[in-house]
Enzyme design. Structure first.
Site, PDB file in Angstrom:
ATOM      1  N   TYR A  51       0.947  -1.348  -0.102  1.00  0.00           N
ATOM      2  CA  TYR A  51       0.080   0.022   0.172  1.00  0.00           C
ATOM      3  C   TYR A  51       0.938   1.762   0.441  1.00  0.00           C
ATOM      4  CZ  TYR A  51      -5.070  -0.764   0.375  1.00  0.00           C
ATOM      5  OH  TYR A  51      -6.088  -1.120  -0.754  1.00  0.00           O
ATOM      6  N   GLU A  53      -0.371   4.792  -0.865  1.00  0.00           N
ATOM      7  CA  GLU A  53      -1.288   5.878  -0.965  1.00  0.00           C
ATOM      8  C   GLU A  53      -0.177   6.815  -1.016  1.00  0.00           C
ATOM      9  OE1 GLU A  53      -5.214   5.838   1.337  1.00  0.00           O
ATOM     10  OE2 GLU A  53      -5.714   3.856   0.294  1.00  0.00           O
ATOM     11  N   ASP A 197      -6.910  13.322 -25.739  1.00  0.00           N
ATOM     12  CA  ASP A 197      -6.913  11.457 -24.992  1.00  0.00           C
ATOM     13  C   ASP A 197      -6.221  10.814 -25.511  1.00  0.00           C
ATOM     14  OD1 ASP A 197      -6.494   9.438 -23.966  1.00  0.00           O
ATOM     15  OD2 ASP A 197      -9.049   9.093 -23.710  1.00  0.00           O
ATOM     16  N   THR A 223      -3.508   6.049 -22.278  1.00  0.00           N
ATOM     17  CA  THR A 223      -3.546   4.813 -21.461  1.00  0.00           C
ATOM     18  C   THR A 223      -2.326   4.135 -21.723  1.00  0.00           C
ATOM     19  OG1 THR A 223      -4.000   3.058 -22.995  1.00  0.00           O
ATOM     20  CG2 THR A 223      -5.452   3.549 -21.770  1.00  0.00           C
ATOM     21  N   LYS A 226      -1.870   0.394 -25.046  1.00  0.00           N
ATOM     22  CA  LYS A 226      -1.736   0.286 -26.400  1.00  0.00           C
ATOM     23  C   LYS A 226      -0.805  -0.035 -27.179  1.00  0.00           C
ATOM     24  CE  LYS A 226      -6.275   1.694 -25.800  1.00  0.00           C
ATOM     25  NZ  LYS A 226      -6.776   2.455 -24.775  1.00  0.00           N
ATOM     26  N   ARG A 232      -1.417  -2.561 -18.712  1.00  0.00           N
ATOM     27  CA  ARG A 232      -2.729  -2.933 -18.609  1.00  0.00           C
ATOM     28  C   ARG A 232      -2.763  -1.007 -17.380  1.00  0.00           C
ATOM     29  NH1 ARG A 232      -7.244  -3.315 -21.169  1.00  0.00           N
ATOM     30  NH2 ARG A 232      -5.530  -4.535 -22.644  1.00  0.00           N
TER      31      ARG A 232
HETATM   32  N1  DSN Z   1     -11.036  -0.425 -25.545  1.00  0.00           N
HETATM   33  C1  DSN Z   1     -10.330   0.454 -26.017  1.00  0.00           C
HETATM   34  C2  DSN Z   1     -10.695   0.564 -27.877  1.00  0.00           C
HETATM   35  O1  DSN Z   1     -10.670  -0.616 -27.605  1.00  0.00           O
HETATM   36  O2  DSN Z   1     -10.322   1.052 -28.101  1.00  0.00           O
HETATM   37  C3  DSN Z   1     -10.698   2.215 -25.810  1.00  0.00           C
HETATM   38  O3  DSN Z   1     -10.745   2.214 -24.409  1.00  0.00           O
END
Ligand code: DSN
Length: 432
Positions: A51, A53, A197, A223, A226, A232
């Site tokens: 933890y 925080e 974003d 994120t 990707k 993730r």
């Molecule tokens: N689920 C993601 C995507 O496939 O683009 C976006 O959050």
């Protein structure tokens, strides 16, 4: 202590099956990638126990001296990668990063102007079924029917009409780059914050393969799993001179604190509790990988492969939204082939090819059926596929889509898919 396999063979069996699926199918979901063994190792580490925080040096728990170092490492590497002043690596996901941005910049009921989900936008950019559309007044811009591209004059017109507090840029299914400079001008004209974003395109941006939003936007979220190819998770960034830039808008909104404090507190304690230190450590590993020269080579290839796929699909008579791509994904409009997204996704799945059905702009089908499929190159490029392989991928997809109900075609394509995957080995472990 027992190994996972010995202690829980049932669960281990599911992991083996999923590893087999990833190893021997074509992974073409545009938002997915294959993290490295080192990144997966960090995620499966004892840091999950801790933890922490708060933030490095200012925690609410003892024993944080080593996780502090891991979080600092992640922050410093991300700052170097994106050439920026501020990074928060604690968001658990892209949606969590976005929630913190809303909390920092907007009050309930204020207006957001974002890209329509049905035109390639994201759920958290104001969809009525998401907290963003429930809590804030969401207005949308879209793409043009003829071109599949955003018309900046129409964005300006809409912004002047709805006077948003914040304008969002970024998408889940937009195949072209963004004109950040014009978005900035529009945001300044109406006194709005400008938020990008970059979840889908962060890796390409880090490698200089797409326009860079960091010097232009007030705040950027992403994120990390990707195109960036990490674990993730999510992240928030502010570019160089962020305090100064944000300070101007901040004063207009009556904020007194500095913006790094506002953003930090919007993540914790504003919208999250304890950070996932094992994931933050894995982010540090992935950012370290992204700082290597091979990462730029990889991102260039992601783009080259997407372009090659687009050209091959068009040569076979498929309609693509925007007639091509600038980035890692293409959006195929299947209506001229007499198909819909659901049939295409299911038939390709049977042949070992994983894509997702996707709305196309001005779609006439429901979101459960859709008229299109979205296809991305990041994952198979990680395995080593180049243009030649991607052209073969298109040939195999076309073979299935010409015979979507034919089980023997699916079986034969599945065998070809497996053979190609065997030539580009991926994971030789189930747990790192
Ligand atoms: N689920 C993601 C995507 O496939 O683009 C976006 O959050």
């Amino acid at each position: 202590m027992k190994s996972l396999k010995d202690q829980d063979p049932e669960l281990f069996g599911y992991l083996e099956q999923e590893t087999e699926r990833q190893n021997y199918n074509f992974e073409l979901i545009a938002s997915e990638n294959f993290a490295s063994k080192a990144t997966i190792s960090a995620m499966g580490s004892v840091l999950t126990n801790k933890y922490a925080e708060g933030y490095p040096g200012k925690r609410y728990y003892g024993g944080c001296e080593f996780v502090d170092k891991a979080e600092e490492l992640a922050r410093e590497r991300a700052k170097k990668l994106f050439k920026c002043d501020y990074v928060n690596v604690q968001p658990h996901s892209g949606a969590s990063a976005n929630a913190a941005i809303y909390l920092a910049f907007m009050k309930p009921g204020e207006t957001l102007l974002g890209l329509d989900l049905a035109h390639g936008g994201h759920l958290t950019h104001g969809s009525p079924v998401n907290f963003s559309g429930i809590t804030y007044n969401a207005e949308f811009y879209g793409v043009e029917k003829e071109t599949g591209r955003i018309d900046m004059d129409k964005v300006r017109e809409k912004a002047k009409k709805v006077k948003p507090k914040m304008i969002s840029i970024g998408a889940s299914a937009y195949t072209r780059d963004f004109d950040y400079k014009t978005f900035r001008d529009i945001a300044d004209e109406v006194g709005a914050f400008l938020w990008m974003d970059m979840a889908h395109t962060a890796g390409l941006i880090a490698a200089g393969e797409l326009n860079d939003p960091l010097p232009v936007c007030d705040v950027v979220s992403t994120t990390t799993h990707k195109t960036l190819r990490g674990p993730r998770g999510g992240m928030i960034l502010v570019g160089k001179d962020g305090e100064n830039k944000l300070g101007v808008v901040a004063r207009k909104s009556g904020r007194t604190k500095n913006w790094s404090e506002v953003l930090d507190s919007a993540v914790f304690p504003g919208s999250q509790g304890g950070p996932l230190m094992h994931v933050i450590a894995a982010k540090a590993v992935a950012f370290g990988e992204a700082l290597q020269p091979e990462f730029i080579t990889y991102q260039k290839q992601v783009k080259i492969n997407a372009k090659a796929m687009a050209e091959e699909f068009m040569a076979k008579g498929y309609n693509l939204v925007s007639d091509g791509t600038d980035n890692h994904l293409i959006l195929v409009d299947l209506r001229s082939k007499g198909l819909n997204g659901q049939i295409a996704e299911e038939s390709l799945d049977r042949a070992g090819i994983t894509v997702n059905k996707n709305m196309v702009p001005f779609d006439t089908e429901s979101p459960f059926v859709t008229s299109g499929i979205r296809i991305g190159t990041p994952a198979l490029t990680t395995r080593g596929f180049g243009e030649i392989e991607f052209k073969e991928v298109v040939r195999l997809i076309d073979t299935v889509l010409q015979n979507p109900e034919d089980e023997s075609v699916a079986e034969s394509v599945k065998a070809d898919v497996r053979e190609m995957c065997e030539n580009f080995p991926l994971y030789d472990f189930v747990t790192a």
